[in-house]
Structure formats: structure tokens, C-alpha cells
Design a protein around this motif. Structure first.
Motif, PDB file in Angstrom:
ATOM      1  N   TRP A 150      43.051  41.334  42.188  1.00 59.61           N
ATOM      2  CA  TRP A 150      42.951  40.181  41.297  1.00 59.61           C
ATOM      3  C   TRP A 150      44.167  40.007  40.388  1.00 59.61           C
ATOM      4  O   TRP A 150      44.452  38.896  39.954  1.00 59.61           O
ATOM      5  CB  TRP A 150      41.695  40.292  40.415  1.00 59.61           C
ATOM      6  N   ALA A 151      44.855  41.079  40.077  1.00 54.84           N
ATOM      7  CA  ALA A 151      45.937  40.963  39.097  1.00 54.84           C
ATOM      8  C   ALA A 151      47.125  40.228  39.695  1.00 54.84           C
ATOM      9  O   ALA A 151      47.349  40.262  40.911  1.00 54.84           O
ATOM     10  CB  ALA A 151      46.365  42.354  38.638  1.00 54.84           C
ATOM     11  N   ALA A 152      47.881  39.569  38.834  1.00 54.05           N
ATOM     12  CA  ALA A 152      49.111  38.927  39.290  1.00 54.05           C
ATOM     13  C   ALA A 152      50.055  40.011  39.813  1.00 54.05           C
ATOM     14  O   ALA A 152      50.189  41.073  39.205  1.00 54.05           O
ATOM     15  CB  ALA A 152      49.752  38.166  38.140  1.00 54.05           C
ATOM     16  N   PRO A 153      50.699  39.768  40.938  1.00 53.30           N
ATOM     17  CA  PRO A 153      51.530  40.824  41.529  1.00 53.30           C
ATOM     18  C   PRO A 153      52.772  41.150  40.715  1.00 53.30           C
ATOM     19  O   PRO A 153      53.392  42.189  40.918  1.00 53.30           O
ATOM     20  CB  PRO A 153      51.905  40.245  42.900  1.00 53.30           C
ATOM     21  N   ASP A 154      53.157  40.268  39.798  1.00 56.49           N
ATOM     22  CA  ASP A 154      54.410  40.479  39.075  1.00 56.49           C
ATOM     23  C   ASP A 154      54.206  41.134  37.709  1.00 56.49           C
ATOM     24  O   ASP A 154      55.045  41.012  36.823  1.00 56.49           O
ATOM     25  CB  ASP A 154      55.150  39.143  38.915  1.00 56.49           C
ATOM     26  N   LEU A 214      34.575  45.612  39.322  1.00 57.49           N
ATOM     27  CA  LEU A 214      35.915  45.183  38.912  1.00 57.49           C
ATOM     28  C   LEU A 214      36.056  45.415  37.413  1.00 57.49           C
ATOM     29  O   LEU A 214      35.120  45.179  36.650  1.00 57.49           O
ATOM     30  CB  LEU A 214      36.111  43.698  39.199  1.00 57.49           C
ATOM     31  N   LEU A 215      37.231  45.868  37.022  1.00 61.54           N
ATOM     32  CA  LEU A 215      37.471  46.113  35.596  1.00 61.54           C
ATOM     33  C   LEU A 215      38.748  45.412  35.167  1.00 61.54           C
ATOM     34  O   LEU A 215      39.849  45.836  35.539  1.00 61.54           O
ATOM     35  CB  LEU A 215      37.574  47.619  35.334  1.00 61.54           C
ATOM     36  N   TRP A 216      38.591  44.334  34.420  1.00 59.57           N
ATOM     37  CA  TRP A 216      39.749  43.668  33.824  1.00 59.57           C
ATOM     38  C   TRP A 216      40.200  44.463  32.599  1.00 59.57           C
ATOM     39  O   TRP A 216      39.369  45.108  31.945  1.00 59.57           O
ATOM     40  CB  TRP A 216      39.365  42.256  33.381  1.00 59.57           C
ATOM     41  N   VAL A 248      39.197  33.114  35.850  1.00 62.75           N
ATOM     42  CA  VAL A 248      39.895  34.039  36.745  1.00 62.75           C
ATOM     43  C   VAL A 248      39.751  33.653  38.203  1.00 62.75           C
ATOM     44  O   VAL A 248      40.460  34.176  39.055  1.00 62.75           O
ATOM     45  CB  VAL A 248      39.410  35.489  36.537  1.00 62.75           C
ATOM     46  N   LEU A 249      38.837  32.751  38.511  1.00 59.14           N
ATOM     47  CA  LEU A 249      38.680  32.323  39.904  1.00 59.14           C
ATOM     48  C   LEU A 249      39.844  31.474  40.377  1.00 59.14           C
ATOM     49  O   LEU A 249      40.007  31.243  41.575  1.00 59.14           O
ATOM     50  CB  LEU A 249      37.379  31.529  40.079  1.00 59.14           C
ATOM     51  N   ILE A 250      40.643  30.974  39.457  1.00 59.25           N
ATOM     52  CA  ILE A 250      41.796  30.167  39.861  1.00 59.25           C
ATOM     53  C   ILE A 250      43.056  30.707  39.195  1.00 59.25           C
ATOM     54  O   ILE A 250      42.999  31.370  38.159  1.00 59.25           O
ATOM     55  CB  ILE A 250      41.622  28.666  39.508  1.00 59.25           C
TER      56      ILE A 250
END
Lengths: 108, 862
Positions: free
Chosen positions: B237-241, B35-37, B402-404
Motif C-alpha cells: 500500500w505504501a508509495a514506492p518512493d 495491515l498497519l499504517w 487510501v483506496l485511491i
């Protein structure tokens, strides 16, 4: 299915998976043409793998999530096949049932 | 499994890949991908997290097959450790005994060479000596970088903030691309969607089973694991918006497969009737790397080791285990030492809650040595998963692990309106300057127009970095002339009192701070001030989503000061004395300066006095810690005692040419869940995450469950990120900072192009050519009854995966000592290898008369 009470028959698909897999499930929903879904996070229950806690205070990803989608019969077979492919390789349960909706345009 | 027959309409049944099935397979194919943030929130993540259901060694073996990665410390490092006594013969013997029980079964568990894991293009390359897959890599990397940077289409073709995905943008843009025509792509792509393109490609490649589809799709992703890792983050993981360019796994695969299928069709047409080559002329990078890695494994396995039995071949798992056992024995022996008796029963001058970050261990230790302070460890968001809507910014700040996902939105208002406007103008001007500097044409115009001013400033920045930093701070303060923004916790836009009380209660109970409150309680977050550092956020607080921790500390303190919250807490049996005041602070881990925020208005003279004394003591503790840290920083001069250490780290922090401003979490090794009494007075060398835990107040294990499923998982990610960035910096690391090129603010290239880099920069884990980080799996020590730990593990699959798969080592402590959780044999009692327990670090000797049995609870002071 015949229409009952003036409602339109559809298929309801419910999936319970780990929070980490919820995006994969909704991708399958979208690929099947679903135009919306409902998610209930942090569900708890008991099954063959034992008791599953509800909400973990500091971890949304490793709790369970219930995802529901309703769609017309013609798209259901592909959706179920896709979900079975997904659940062949990871924990989760799948329920498929007939349902009726009052606003069919919301689900096409 | 074969794809099920699909009704293709009109009563015709065909074998097709339906879009839902393809979507499911894409997710499965991406599981081994890291995973790459993005750089703005550079989270240290376990690159193999999604294959944690495998045994650790098996997952490492899989990474070897897919990426050519080496998943173990090098033989050279292990030999050196043995020579230095860091691994002893007793450790090796203990590792042998342990692995007799725990070594995973099966020939493929450690390193297996499955050369069948090739995509269709790679297989063609292998057979015919072509370089189709490498050409696809180049084209896809080119378009992906252009898309992420908003440059895939001509200016004006794309709307600002448009989150349109990679595939539709590429379809439009590639229509005019001559290179695509040369590679055989048609001028217009006929498939309606990305998933349809992937489905059609699988059919065209003759893929007829799900297993074969997974080989193809995983092989595609593994060709450019950096871009794939970013796509996986966007997909999962990213916010959909988000409103930046979309980039999901399906889009990425669709573009790749469009190139590969076109190239394969052209190559096959051209090569009809020609003989096949014996070997590839241009081996594809990933495939070549895989082959090299496998060859390396074979050669490595054949080397005779001088240590140990003398006849053993080098066994990387054995040596890694011995390396870990040595540290484990040292740590447990340190914790097993008699504890100093509390010297005073008076209430602490102040209680301070620090983040669990390993760097907090240093400032806690030094502060406790300076004065009568009681410290706690808790995740640095202090239990409030907040989305802060910042004054003067449209971008919200998610301040939680990031888990929540953030569950509470907190507006931030400026202290003064005019200040906000000025602040916003300055920020906008700064952004414009950066954009102009990076623009292909604007950079020349900027040099002409502003060079006279910026030149001297750059000279000052290079020659006197601290002076430049001070000047910038001064000018901004003069222009803005504002205090800290005000966090809105009261009113219709704020979270309700009940919700706030719940956050406060969860945090205080989880850290065991439920009574004995001091007059002053400080929530101390942390952040790192560095210059010209794309990976700056990786040095900030992971529990705050890789942001600085000050805002989270201010939120927690403000909540706990609200009378309405205290009244609700009292109803729930958690009474905070009226005289207790909560304050926020932030530890700058680059400089070891601690800033106390919100000097509370209308406080009593007593609290004001305590604050003054605390600030002085924090300064003293910070200076001591700076001197301690400076000694280990690369290139630091000797003799950095007194104030010279602080001066040295401050200069590094302000130096825009400094690639190693601090060590971050390098050498992190353990996660300790216990009251501070277990670790008080011990020098844990800034290597342990410390989470406070009151075992007596958690009979049902609810708090322990929260700690192990949340903060411990975050610590495991960090530990694994440092581990893999060290053992294979080429595959799992972000490369050399000196040659970094930032790509669209998302990630970096090493040099001018290629794939995005995952993991940590080389300078984060290496001191020159030598690893500074000690690569080990995380050791978790829990001060709780074994039955309670078992119960928590049994009801959380993620913990079972980590423990039984040996991703972590778990030790428990009770009245009888330490116990080790073993997947094979329950909880054997800990027994150190005889000669491994040496040089136990402790802060000062413990006078014999002061030794007493381990305490079970927090040292209470009143």
C-alpha cells in the motif's frame, strides 16, 4: 526466434488483475529479474466473470489493472511459473507472447 | 502442488524454489495478515480485509487458528445485553430463522482447530520442548525496531533518507552480533537477496509443496503479526518512493527464516539421539495463544445459556446476529417513522456539506435545529484527491482515502515569505526538541540546558492545559503573523480548469447538490485537537488519509469559486448562481468548535451577514453537541448542560494526560445512502455514516456505484477495525495507551518491547472494563431501487464478497418500505421482531397533522 528487421527477440508477459494485486504481480516481475514494467490502471472488459467496469471514481484498488513486462527468453519460464502460482489463488488472466524490441539493453 | 522442476543450468534439473514463485507465495501467505499504517496516518482498517473472499465466519475462524483470536463478542457481553433488553428473545428467534438460511456450511466455517498450521520451528518446539521460534521472535523484533528507528548500524553508516531495506541492513549489522553467533548464524550470509534467502530456507526446511510453503510462510508472519502487518503495508500500500527505512515482507521473512533455519540446524545437531519432550517448556507466544484460543472456543461452546431455547449451547454467531438485528430493527423503524413536513419553502440560509463521518451526524442535527440550514454528507476530501505540497515542508500531504492515489498536485504558498521562514524555523525547533527529548544521551543534556524553562511550562501544561494551549497558540500567532497559506489553483503549477471542473462536478452530482444553491455553501471538514496522543491521526478525517480536513475543504471551496470552473460546469448543465459563495470550515470533533476559513474577500454585505449568523449558529450547535457528547465521556462530571459541556470537552482536548479526549467513531453502526430527507429530524446517536444520494438523478447507478465501492468500503474498514479491536483487544487492538511506547514513529509497543500493535487503543473502544463500542457488522441502508443495487453489486466483486460473505448487512428502501438483501433468498421485506422496536429516538414529537409519506427527493427550499 530469429531476428527480424534488426530487432531483438524477447518475451512479452501481460497480466490483468485487480488493483489490489498489482503490487504482488510487480514483485513477481522483479523477482524474475525484470528491470521495468508498464501498468495501465482502470481497464475495463468482459469475461467469464461478466463485465468489468473501468475506473471507479473513489477506488483504485478494486478496478482492474493491466501489467506488461518484456524480458529475455531465459527469464521467462520462471516468471510465468511464478505468475501461475499467483493466479492459481486469485482472479486474473495471463498472456505470454513473442515480441521484438529495438533497445534490448532496456530489458536485461 | 509440487514445485515444478527447474533447469538449474548445465542440463541438471533440480527441485528448487525459484524467486518468482517464492515472491508469489509470500504475497499469498500474507493475505490473512492485518495491515498497519504508520501512526502519522493511522487508518482504521479491516484486519481481515484480504480474506474477504471467505465467508465472514470462516475468516474469523482462520484468525482464530493463526492468531488465537476470538472473533465474536464475549458471552459475558451478550448475556448482559440480553438482561438489559438490548437482545430480546424475539431477536434470538429471528436470528435462528435467519441463520437457518445463511449459516455457512462445513465444520470449519465458524471455529476450526487446525493445529497443523505450525512453522517448522514451532513444530520442533512442540515436539522437543525448545523455544526456537520465540528466540527468533526476540531477535527479529529487536533488529526490526532498530532498523525502523535507523539504529541498526552505527551512526554514520546509514545515509539520511536512505530507504534501504531491512534485509541488507541486517546482513551487515548482524555480522558483529554475538547473539547471532550463539544462535548458530554464520558471520556472513551468503545469499544474494532476500528472496533467495527465503527460497534457500524453504529448501533447507524440506518444504516441497506450495501448500506446505504457505503454512511455513504464514506461520512465520503470524509469529509477529504487528511487524508483519507493517511490512505488508509497506509492500502493498505504501508509495514506492518513501525515503524512510524499507521494510517489506520478503525482507522480514528472509531475516526470520535465517534465524529459524540456523537454530533448527543447531538444535537438530544437538538433539541427535536424545528423546523428545512430551510438551514444550516454553510455549511460543503465538502458538500458545492459538492453543488457548482453541481451548477457549471449546469451553465456550460447552456453556449452557440461560436465555433462548434453554437447551442451546452458546453460539456466538447466533448471539451476534441477534445483537445486530435488534439495532437494525430500531434504526429502520426510526427511519420508517413519518417525517416532519418542511416548515418553509424559502431558500436555506446556507447549505453545508459535511464529511460522512459518524461524528458529523451530531453537528448536522444540532445545526439544523438551530437555524434554517440544509446539510449534505460527502467524503471529507470533497472529491479532490489532492497531494498538497505544503509551504515550508518537504513532505507532501496526500489528502484522499487510501483506496485511491492522489491524482492532482496542488502547491501551497505562504501568505507572506517572512512568515514562512518563521513558521519553518519554529517547526524545525519543535522537531529538534522532540528528538532531543527522546535521544538516549541528548535527553540528559536537554534537562540540564533547558530544564529551567521547560519545567514551568510543563507545570502549566499539567495544571492548566487550556491556558497552556492558548499561550502556545498566541505565541505562535505573534511569531508567524500570517493568514492561512494560499492554495495555488491558477497558473502553470496548478491543475487545469477542466480537471478542476471535473472534480467539482463529480462531487456536486454525487451528493445531489445540482440546483437550488443557497447564497452560502460551506464545505466543512473535520479534525481533532488532542495532546500527547500518538493515535491523534486516527481521530482525524479518514477520507483525507487520516489528516485534518480543513485543507481539503479549502481546496474544494476555492475550486467552486473560480469563474473558469463555473463556466465549464454551466456548459455541462450544472449552473451555480453568480451570487453563491463557497466557504471552507472545519469541525473540531474534540471540542465541537467549528472554524470558518477563508472569510472570502470582497463579498457582498449579504454574504458577510450570513457568514456572521452562520458562525454564531455553529457555535450554538457546537455547544449543544458538546453537552450531548460530554455526558458519555469517561469520568465526566454530571450536569454538563449550558456552556459547561463545551468547557469540559475543551479541557479534555488540551490535557496532555487525557487518554480519552473523545470517543472518535466508537459505536459506529450504519452507513446510510440517502437524501437527508430520510434522516432529517432523527437522532441517530452519532452512529451512522450519512452519504447524500439523489436517487432520482442516478438512473444508471453510476453515482451509487461510486458511493458503494468507495466511501462504503472505507466505512466497512472503520466498522471492522472498531469491531475487532473490541472483541479481541489483545490480538486486534493496540493495547493500553498508558503503557504505550512509540517505535520509530511507526507504531507502538505495549510496554518495553515485543511486537508492534495493530488496531485501535483500548481507550478508543472501552470505558473502563466494559466495551463502549457495540461490536456489530456494518448495516448499509440504501435509498434506491433494488434492481439498481443488484446491478451495481453484480459488476463489482468487492461488493459481492462483502454482501454474500455477510461482512455487511444491506437494506434497501423504496416507496413500499425497506427490503433486506439476502444471499439465499433475494430481497425479503423487512419485518421487525415485535418487541424490538422500542424507544425510537426522534428529535421532538411529530405532530399528527404534519405527518406525510416519505419523500423521494431532497427537501428543496427554493
Amino acid at each position: 526466434m530469429d531476428e527480424r528487421w534488426g530487432l531483438t527477440p524477447m518475451v512479452k508477459v501481460e497480466v490483468v488483475v485487480g488493483g489490489e494485486d498489482s503490487a504482488a504481480v510487480t514483485d513477481v516481475f522483479k523477482a524474475a529479474g525484470a528491470v521495468g514494467f508498464t501498468a495501465v490502471t482502470n481497464v475495463s472488459g468482459f469475461g467469464h466473470a461478466g463485465y468489468h467496469q473501468g475506473r471507479l471514481a473513489f477506488n483504485d484498488k478494486n478496478g482492474l489493472v493491466l501489467l506488461m513486462v518484456v524480458l529475455p527468453e531465459e527469464g521467462a519460464a520462471d516468471l510465468v511459473a511464478g505468475l501461475r502460482t499467483l493466479l492459481d489463488r486469485r482472479p486474473g488472466v495471463l498472456f505470454v507472447s513473442d515480441t521484438y524490441v529495438s533497445r534490448p539493453g532496456y530489458f536485461r | 502442488m509440487d514445485p515444478q522442476p527447474v533447469d538449474g543450468g548445465g542440463g541438471v534439473t533440480t527441485h528448487e524454489w525459484s524467486p518468482p514463485r517464492v515472491a508469489a507465495l509470500i504475497d499469498e501467505a500474507a493475505r490473512p495478515i492485518p495491515l498497519l499504517w504508520p501512526l502519522s496516518t493511522a487508518i482504521a482498517a479491516n484486519p481481515l480485509w484480504d480474506v474477504r473472499d471467505r465467508h465472514w465466519a470462516s475468516a474469523v475462524g482462520l484468525a482464530g487458528e493463526l492468531f488465537g483470536a476470538s472473533g465474536y463478542p464475549s458471552q459475558e457481553l451478550m448475556i448482559e445485553a440480553h438482561r438489559a433488553g438490548r437482545i430480546t428473545d424475539a431477536d434470538l428467534a429471528a436470528a435462528d430463522r435467519l441463520l437457518l438460511e445463511l449459516r455457512p456450511e462445513g465444520p470449519s466455517a465458524d471455529q476450526s482447530g487446525n493445529l497443523e498450521r505450525l512453522s517448522a520451528a514451532e513444530a520442533h518446539d512442540r515436539l522437543h520442548g525448545t523455544d526456537l521460534a520465540a528466540r527468533t521472535d526476540r531477535e527479529v523484533a529487536k533488529w526490526a525496531a532498530a532498523h525502523l528507528g535507523g539504529r541498526a548500524e552505527p551512526p554514520g553508516a546509514r545515509l539520511e533518507g536512505n530507504a534501504e531495506g531491512f534485509y541488507p541492513v541486517w546482513v551487515r549489522a548482524v555480522a558483529a552480533d554475538r547473539t547471532a553467533r550463539r544462535l548458530g548464524l554464520p558471520a556472513s550470509v551468503t545469499h544474494s537477496s532476500a528472496v533467495a534467502t527465503v527460497a534457500a530456507a524453504l529448501a533447507e526446511l524440506g518444504v516441497t509443496s506450495e501448500d506446505a510453503a504457505l503454512v511455513e510462510l504464514t506461520g512465520q508472519l503470524a509469529r509477529l503479526p504487528g511487524f508483519a502487518a507493517y511490512a505488508k503495508w509497506r509492500s502493498r500500500w505504501a508509495a514506492p518512493d518513501r525515503n524512510d527505512p524499507g521494510f517489506d515482507l520478503t525482507d522480514f521473512l528472509a531475516v526470520r527464516l535465517a534465524y529459524d533455519t540456523a537454530a533448527l540446524a543447531a538444535a537438530r545437531a544437538a538433539s541427535e539421539g536424545l528423546p523428545t519432550a512430551a510438551a514444550p517448556r516454553h510455549p511460543a507466544p503465538a502458538a500458545a495463544r492459538r492453543a488457548e484460543g482453541l481451548r477457549g472456543d471449546v469451553e465456550e461452546a460447552g456453556v449452557q445459556m440461560s436465555a433462548g431455547s434453554g437447551t442451546d449451547r452458546f453460539d456466538p454467531l447466533r448471539w451476534l446476529t441477534a445483537y445486530e438485528l435488534h439495532y437494525r430493527d430500531r434504526l429502520l423503524a426510526t427511519l420508517d417513522q413519518p417525517r416532519p413536513r418542511p416548515t418553509s419553502s424559502a431558500p436555506a440560509a446556507a447549505q453545508l456539506v459535511f464529511c460522512i463521518d459518524v461524528r458529523s451526524e451530531g453537528i448536522r442535527r444540532h445545526l439544523e435545529a438551530v437555524g434554517d440550514y440544509e446539510t449534505f454528507g460527502f467524503a471529507g476530501f470533497f472529491g479532490v484527491p489532492a497531494r498538497v505540497v505544503r509551504a515550508g515542508s518537504d513532505e507532501p500531504l496526500d489528502l484522499c482515502p487510501v483506496l485511491i492515489r492522489p491524482t492532482v498536485s496542488i502547491p501551497e504558498e505562504p501568505d507572506r515569505r517572512a512568515a514562512l521562514d518563521t513558521d519553518r524555523d519554529l517547526t524545525a525547533a519543535g522537531r529538534s526538541l522532540v528528538a532531543a527529548r527522546k535521544g538516549p544521551v541528548a535527553s540528559f543534556a536537554l534537562a540540564e540546558a533547558a530544564g529551567y524553562a521547560l519545567g514551568p511550562l510543563s507545570a502549566l501544561r499539567s495544571g492548566a492545559p487550556r491556558a497552556f494551549q492558548a499561550l502556545r497558540r498566541f505565541l505562535r500567532a505573534r511569531a508567524v503573523a500570517s493568514g492561512e497559506p494560499v492554495l495555488v489553483l491558477d497558473g502553470p503549477d496548478a491543475p487545469g480548469d477542466g480537471e478542476q471542473a471535473l472534480y467539482a462536478e463529480t462531487a456536486l452530482r454525487s451528493m445531489g447538490l445540482t440546483d437550488g444553491f443557497a447564497r452560502l455553501v460551506v464545505f466543512c471538514g473535520h479534525g481533532s485537537t488532542t495532546e500527547n496522543n500518538p493515535y491523534g491521526s486516527a481521530l482525524d478525517c479518514g477520507a483525507c488519509g487520516a489528516a485534518r480536513g480543513a485543507t481539503s475543504a479549502r481546496i474544494a471551496a476555492a475550486i467552486c469559486n473560480r469563474p473558469a470552473v463555473r463556466a465549464l460546469l454551466a456548459e455541462r448543465g450544472l449552473t451555480i448562481p453568480e451570487a453563491t459563495v463557497f466557504v471552507a470550515a472545519e469541525h473540531d470533533t474534540a471540542t465541537d468548535a467549528v472554524t470558518v476559513f477563508d472569510p472570502v474577500r470582497d463579498v457582498t454585505p449579504d454574504v458577510r451577514h450570513r457568514l456572521g449568523r452562520l458562525e454564531a449558529d455553529l457555535a450554538q450547535a457546537g455547544a449543544a453537541l458538546a453537552a450531548e457528547r460530554a455526558a458519555s465521556l469517561p469520568g465526566a462530571p454530571g450536569g454538563l448542560g449550558g456552556g459547561r459541556g463545551r468547557s469540559h470537552v475543551a479541557t479534555r482536548s488540551a490535557d496532555w494526560a487525557q487518554v480519552q479526549p473523545e470517543w472518535g467513531l466508537a459505536r459506529c453502526a450504519a452507513f446510510i445512502v440517502a437524501a437527508r430527507s430520510l434522516t432529517l429530524g432523527r437522532d441517530l446517536e452519532r452512529r451512522a455514516f450519512l452519504h447524500s444520494y439523489d436517487r432520482a438523478g442516478d438512473a444508471d447507478g453510476a453515482v451509487l456505484e461510486t458511493v458503494l465501492t468507495g466511501p462504503m468500503v472505507v466505512a466497512q474498514w472503520i466498522s471492522a477495525a472498531y469491531y475487532f479491536s473490541t472483541v479481541d483487544p489483545d490480538v486486534f487492538g493496540a493495547g493500553d495507551k498508558v503503557a504505550h511506547n512509540v517505535v520509530a514513529g511507526v507504531a507502538v509497543y505495549q510496554g518495553a518491547g515485543g511486537d508492534l500493535r495493530v488496531g485501535l487503543p483500548r481507550q478508543a473502544v472501552f470505558d473502563g472494563d466494559r466495551p463502549y463500542h457495540e461490536p456489530m457488522r456494518l448495516l448499509v441502508v440504501v435509498d434506491a431501487p433494488r434492481s439498481r443495487i443488484d446491478s451495481v453489486v453484480d459488476r463489482n466483486q468487492v461488493l459481492g464478497d462483502l454482501i454474500d460473505g455477510q461482512w455487511i448487512h444491506l437494506a434497501a428502501r423504496d416507496e413500499d418500505g425497506f427490503w433486506l438483501r439476502s444471499p439465499g433468498s433475494g430481497w425479503p421485506r423487512w419485518q421487525a421482531a415485535a418487541d424490538a422496536v422500542d424507544a425510537i429516538a426522534a428529535v421532538g414529537p411529530v405532530p399528527p397533522g404534519d405527518a406525510h409519506p416519505p419523500q423521494k427527493e431532497v427537501i428543496t427550499r427554493g
